[in-house]
Design an enzyme around this catalytic site. Sequence first.
Site, PDB file in Angstrom:
ATOM      1  N   VAL A 165     116.541  -2.634 -91.845  1.00 36.96           N
ATOM      2  CA  VAL A 165     115.825  -3.323 -92.919  1.00 36.96           C
ATOM      3  C   VAL A 165     114.531  -2.565 -93.178  1.00 36.96           C
ATOM      4  O   VAL A 165     113.739  -2.360 -92.259  1.00 36.96           O
ATOM      5  CB  VAL A 165     115.520  -4.790 -92.546  1.00 36.96           C
ATOM      6  CG1 VAL A 165     114.764  -5.481 -93.664  1.00 36.96           C
ATOM      7  CG2 VAL A 165     116.799  -5.529 -92.195  1.00 36.96           C
ATOM      8  N   CYS A 166     114.324  -2.123 -94.413  1.00 41.20           N
ATOM      9  CA  CYS A 166     113.115  -1.412 -94.795  1.00 41.20           C
ATOM     10  C   CYS A 166     112.917  -0.174 -93.908  1.00 41.20           C
ATOM     11  O   CYS A 166     113.770   0.704 -93.875  1.00 41.20           O
ATOM     12  CB  CYS A 166     111.916  -2.354 -94.725  1.00 41.20           C
ATOM     13  SG  CYS A 166     110.417  -1.716 -95.529  1.00 41.20           S
ATOM     14  N   ALA A 167     111.808  -0.098 -93.158  1.00 42.70           N
ATOM     15  CA  ALA A 167     111.539   1.057 -92.307  1.00 42.70           C
ATOM     16  C   ALA A 167     112.539   1.191 -91.175  1.00 42.70           C
ATOM     17  O   ALA A 167     112.584   2.236 -90.515  1.00 42.70           O
ATOM     18  CB  ALA A 167     110.122   0.963 -91.739  1.00 42.70           C
ATOM     19  N   THR A 214     115.857   2.411 -98.758  1.00 39.50           N
ATOM     20  CA  THR A 214     114.748   1.757 -98.077  1.00 39.50           C
ATOM     21  C   THR A 214     113.827   1.205 -99.155  1.00 39.50           C
ATOM     22  O   THR A 214     114.144   1.255-100.338  1.00 39.50           O
ATOM     23  CB  THR A 214     114.008   2.735 -97.141  1.00 39.50           C
ATOM     24  OG1 THR A 214     113.060   2.012 -96.345  1.00 39.50           O
ATOM     25  CG2 THR A 214     113.279   3.817 -97.922  1.00 39.50           C
TER      26      THR A 214
END
Length: 297
Positions: A101-103, A121
Amino acid sequence: MPRVVFLLIPRVHLLDVAGPAQVFSTAADLGHEYVLSYVSEETPVATVQGLPLHAEHTWPCLEPDDLIVVPGWRGPSRMAGADTLHRLREHHAAGGTVAGVCAGADALGRAGLLDGRRCTTHHASQDELARLYPRARVVRDVLYVEDERVVTSAGVASGIDVALHLLSTRHGPSAAGRVARAMVVYARRQGTSPQISAMLRHRGHDDETVHRIQNLIDARFTQRLPLSMLADAAGCSERTVTRLFRQATGLTPLAYQTALRLERAEHLLGQGATTETAAREAGFGDARMLRRLRARM
């Protein structure tokens, strides 16, 4: 009984953890027997929002049906060590699914899981992800991507979307829909949905007059809004409305309203509506107009 293991990196974002965790916890409440675990190389785990989290140092035994989720964090942060990255690779090689998730995509990249695969991302970090992992195929402006059991998402609220997607893949759309309703999630968004809605994409300016016009269009985008009405609301001439709006957003008021309608129609189509129904609900005169606009996309 499948297990969902959250790998927590220091300075993790709470919503990146809590959103997907709530999805699988709710799924368990509704009869899908998921067990949630949290692991980290250090505990307690510092979060960006200031609430420390407890996690175990020891990893549970994993089976191919289990899922590893790596929530995003805010740098600088001490990254996962070699043993942790090996566990990510090992689980995927054994047939398991790994999600970032994301980073969290950065941890998958360091583990070598993005090489040759499509990934994404947060929109603010896509250039950096592409620079760090040139063998990855970074897909821009989408909510999430799945490629050979490697799942990446834009982060923040999109962690909920990707978790619902994984539920749908495993148990069908009905199960994901039940969880979404229980969580009072408006609707499950598709992975190809843009990270930033049309309503927000053109709000980066500081022209208050244009913001007032946009507020009116946002609230009534399915209705016919003559330029004279917008001019009255803004307190200026029709020519001035068009000039200011184009300067601030790059669009005419009509083009902005059409973008909102088209985005609404795409959402309805993604939820199973017919073209005719989507066109009507989004404010288009008929389905032919919607088909023409979609053909230009």
